[in-house]
Design a protein around this motif. Structure first.
Motif, short mmCIF file in Angstrom:
data_model
loop_
_atom_site.label_atom_id
_atom_site.label_comp_id
_atom_site.label_asym_id
_atom_site.label_seq_id
_atom_site.Cartn_x
_atom_site.Cartn_y
_atom_site.Cartn_z
N ASP A 120 0.84 -1.20 0.00
CA ASP A 120 0.00 0.00 0.00
C ASP A 120 0.87 1.25 0.00
O ASP A 120 1.77 1.40 0.84
N VAL A 121 0.61 2.14 -0.94
CA VAL A 121 1.34 3.41 -1.03
C VAL A 121 0.44 4.51 -0.51
O VAL A 121 -0.52 4.91 -1.18
N PRO A 122 0.67 5.01 0.70
CA PRO A 122 -0.19 6.07 1.25
C PRO A 122 0.03 7.38 0.51
O PRO A 122 1.16 7.76 0.21
N PHE A 123 -1.05 8.07 0.22
CA PHE A 123 -0.97 9.34 -0.51
C PHE A 123 -1.71 10.41 0.29
O PHE A 123 -1.12 11.10 1.11
N LEU A 124 -3.01 10.55 0.09
CA LEU A 124 -3.83 11.46 0.89
C LEU A 124 -4.35 10.65 2.08
O LEU A 124 -5.10 9.69 1.89
N VAL A 125 -3.95 11.01 3.29
CA VAL A 125 -4.09 10.08 4.42
C VAL A 125 -4.96 10.65 5.53
O VAL A 125 -5.21 11.85 5.62
N SER A 126 -5.41 9.73 6.39
CA SER A 126 -6.11 10.11 7.61
C SER A 126 -5.09 10.46 8.68
O SER A 126 -3.90 10.12 8.56
N PRO A 127 -5.51 11.10 9.78
CA PRO A 127 -4.55 11.38 10.85
C PRO A 127 -3.93 10.13 11.44
O PRO A 127 -2.82 10.18 11.98
N ASN A 128 -4.61 8.99 11.31
CA ASN A 128 -4.07 7.75 11.85
C ASN A 128 -2.87 7.23 11.08
O ASN A 128 -2.27 6.23 11.47
N PHE A 129 -2.50 7.91 9.99
CA PHE A 129 -1.25 7.55 9.34
C PHE A 129 -0.08 7.68 10.32
O PHE A 129 0.91 6.95 10.21
N LEU A 130 -0.21 8.58 11.29
CA LEU A 130 0.82 8.70 12.32
C LEU A 130 0.98 7.41 13.11
O LEU A 130 2.06 7.13 13.65
N LEU A 131 -0.09 6.63 13.21
CA LEU A 131 -0.10 5.42 14.03
C LEU A 131 -0.10 4.18 13.15
O LEU A 131 -0.70 3.16 13.47
N ARG A 132 0.62 4.27 12.06
CA ARG A 132 0.68 3.20 11.07
C ARG A 132 2.14 2.98 10.68
O ARG A 132 2.92 3.93 10.62
N CYS A 133 2.50 1.75 10.42
CA CYS A 133 3.87 1.47 10.01
C CYS A 133 4.16 2.12 8.67
O CYS A 133 3.35 2.07 7.75
N TYR A 134 5.33 2.74 8.60
CA TYR A 134 5.75 3.37 7.36
C TYR A 134 7.26 3.39 7.33
O TYR A 134 7.89 4.07 8.15
N GLY A 135 7.85 2.64 6.43
CA GLY A 135 9.30 2.57 6.37
C GLY A 135 9.88 2.12 7.70
O GLY A 135 9.41 1.18 8.32
N THR A 136 10.88 2.85 8.17
CA THR A 136 11.50 2.53 9.46
C THR A 136 11.13 3.55 10.53
O THR A 136 11.70 3.56 11.61
#
Length: 679
Positions: free
Chosen positions: A356-372
């Motif tokens: 999954d490639v996140p683009f336009l995101v919800s605030p919960n993107f902060l609480l989601r795994c992304y890279g390292t």
């Protein structure tokens, strides 16, 4: 029930009885407002039912204690103020546990428990007729949540949804009572969750649309990624059994159950299911059809829409919802009416969250795994303050605000009297494009914000372009804050300002670490003031753009284009349509030798465009999508002129092209000017 017996029956029964013997000793009902009823009372009911033959014959005293234990939970719950344990709050995870406990206890102990009949009567009353000041669960969910999902999000959703649907299955198997198709109180929510899981899962299938409150976690913990909004495998397995008993078909006529079974099989390979759940509900030989061949690529749940380009792991998908607040006093639901979220897949494997490639995101993107990037519990606390407290600014949502200090209200409830009217009033999927229009979003704001109009149109031109048209009207807030009408958009790392593709446009490309995610181009207001990117909470993870026009009061039209192309060079060059009449706004999107035009009316949302439409476009093959037309009306469409430009005219006529029941028209215009019906 463990019959017929096999050599292990007694041993398993004894082990189950030992578990029940421990469960009945826990009587701290008040712990965390009665949280435990969802585990203890429901678990004891299922255990009692399955072990009944053994308990009644070999351990009758324990059987009696189990009944006493279940009754203790329910009677305590009924004796408490509803404000303490949320037992009259239809979208609370606490209520869901109570709802299931009352039904399962009544069904499991019928004939042995003096309270079973009264519990069942009370359950049917709150299911069919009334729950405190609310309508009964069936009419309430049919009105507000018929399309599935959980208002508090997918951290609380997996168990809560099960607790709200498994009583329907138990009523059918125990008493032959069909609560799902009950003509006096239908409850399709119990089966429509199958469609919800299918359509609101990301291209990788690893997670759901991640709205509403989630908790932080350590990404290094095995199995923790991608977030607390994982696709709920146990709920999904329960739903395979539900759809076998209550067949459902999508609008295309395609039966859901075989598609769902294929989808759930894929999810089970990502997240191993609990063995008890597989034993009860999973049929490995059930009929299947590939979920990737599902003909419907969009789904309108109740005022909550999902749309995708296709069912591959390269798909682009988007979601938007337009619901008033329902999570009274629990405050886990984000006040995000109108918020748009867009994700693209990169073609990687199913089951890998990196697909999954996140683009336009919800605030919960902060609480989601992304890279390292790590995940900070401080971010979760900051989001709770921003989104779930009365004083929160709602600064982390993709919404309209008229001030930087407040947003949508936590106190405007969906079944208030009079009821707020936000809704996805117009929804149409015509293959090449989807139209979703959220109206009356201004109803979600306190009167002090002085917002009197906000509607949002999203036209998804498959496979990768979104044209978003917002209509707002606002004045000076009455709470001593200055008027500051603006749109907020939040992105994964990192938006970068690039050369505008046309006069008056502003474009940001979003990319990091060599991964291009997409681009945003603002077309209206012309020459908008776009501030940012704002590094939200200094996270280096969530970035905000704020879009403002030249005026601070009155009516404003906002036109924004999102493109999820995989390279910057492939992004459509966006510009405002050159209108020759004053009744339209629109976007021209140029890609190579073919173009796309999307038109909207200048009036209020839902008001048909009056009179003739005329604009100019380049002399190139063009797909033309027109919204805001009169429904089922006939229009003549011509493209005239020579050289590099064409004048397009759309006029009411007696012969020509017919608009859809939702007032859209789709035609193609050849470079020569020939006009054909869109296919």
């Amino acid at each position: 029930r463990l019959t017929p017996a096999d050599p292990s029956t007694t041993a398993w029964a004894q082990k189950g009885a030992a578990v029940l013997a421990q469960m009945v000793t826990f009587t701290n009902y008040a712990a965390d407002h009665g949280y435990g009823i969802r585990n203890f009372a429901t678990g004891m009911a299922i255990g009692y039912d399955w072990l009944y033959d053994y308990l009644s014959a070999s351990e009758p005293a324990l059987a009696a204690n189990v009944i006493t234990g279940m009754n203790g939970w329910i009677d305590w719950y009924d004796s408490q103020p509803a404000s303490f344990n949320f037992r009259q709050h239809p979208t609370s995870n606490y209520f869901a546990g109570y709802y299931a406990a009352k039904a399962l206890t009544a069904l499991a102990t019928d004939g042995e428990n003096p309270s079973a009949a009264s519990y069942w009567t009370a359950f049917l009353g709150m299911h069919r007729t009334a729950l405190g000041t609310h309508a009964g669960i069936a009419p309430y969910y049919t009105r507000f949540h018929d399309g599935g999902g959980w208002a508090q999000g997918w951290q609380y959703g997996p168990l809560s949804v099960r607790n709200m649907i498994e009583p329907s299955l138990a009523a059918m198997t125990a008493k032959g009572i069909d609560l799902v198709t009950d003509p006096s109180a239908p409850y399709q929510y119990a089966v429509n969750n199958g469609l919800h899981l299918l359509h609101f899962s990301t291209p990788s299938l690893t997670m759901m649309d991640d709205r509403d409150e989630l908790a932080s976690f350590n990404p290094a913990d095995p199995g923790a990624c991608p977030s607390k909004a994982k696709t709920p495998v146990t709920t999904a397995v329960t739903l395979t059994e539900m759809l076998r008993r209550w067949p459902v078909a999508v609008p295309s006529g395609d039966p859901v159950a075989p598609r769902l079974h294929s989808f759930v099989r894929a999810v089970r390979q990502i997240y191993p299911n609990a063995r008890w759940s597989d034993m009860l509900f999973w049929d490995d030989t059930a009929a299947e059809a590939p979920y990737t061949a599902t003909p419907d690529r969009s789904y309108l749940a109740t005022n909550y829409v999902s749309m995708r380009s296709d069912w591959s792991t390269s798909a682009t998908m988007a979601t938007m919802r337009a619901i008033a607040y329902s999570d009274k006093d629990n405050t886990h639901e984000h006040p995000d009416g109108g918020s748009l979220i867009i994700t693209r897949g990169n073609g990687g494997p199913v089951g890998a969250w990196q697909t999954d490639v996140p683009f336009l995101v919800s605030p919960n993107f902060l609480l989601r795994c992304y890279g390292t990037t790590g995940i900070s519990s401080t971010w979760a606390n900051n989001l709770r303050t921003d989104l779930l407290t009365t004083a929160g600014a709602r600064a982390t949502l993709n919404i309209f605000r008229n001030t930087t200090t407040s947003g949508q209200s936590l106190g405007i409830y969906q079944d208030a009297v009079p009821a707020p009217q936000p809704q996805i009033r117009t929804f149409e999927d015509r293959g090449m494009f989807v139209l979703a229009r959220a109206e009356n979003l201004d109803d979600l704001y306190a009167s002090t914000t002085n917002i009197s109009e906000w509607s949002r149109d999203v036209v998804f031109v498959r496979p990768n372009m979104f044209v978003v048209y917002d209509r707002t009207t606002s004045g000076t807030p009455t709470n001593a804050t200055p008027a500051d009408p603006h749109l907020s958009w939040h992105f994964a790392p990192t938006p970068v300002l690039v050369t505008p593709p046309s006069p008056g446009a502003v474009r940001y490309d979003v990319a990091d670490a060599g991964v291009f995610k997409g681009a945003i181009t603002t077309l209206l207001p012309a020459s908008a003031n776009v501030s940012g990117p704002e590094n939200v909470y200094a996270s280096n993870k969530l970035f905000a753009l704020r879009v403002r026009g030249a005026t601070t009061t009155g009516s404003i039209k906002w036109l924004t284009v999102f493109d999820t192309s995989t390279t910057a060079a492939a992004v459509a060059l966006a510009s405002r349509v050159t209108a020759l009449t004053t009744n339209i706004n629109g976007a021209l999107l140029r890609t190579g030798s073919s173009n796309t035009v999307v038109l909207f009316g200048v009036g209020a949302a839902g008001a048909p465009i009056a009179g003739t439409i005329r604009y100019t476009q380049p002399a190139a093959a063009t797909a033309l999508y027109v919204t805001d037309l009169a429904p089922n009306a006939t229009y003549a469409v011509t493209a005239t002129g020579s050289g590099s430009s064409r004048t397009v005219t759309i006029a009411p006529a007696t012969t020509g092209f017919t608009s859809s029941p939702r007032g859209t028209l789709y035609v193609t215009i050849a470079a020569t000017g020939a006009v054909s019906i869109g296919i």
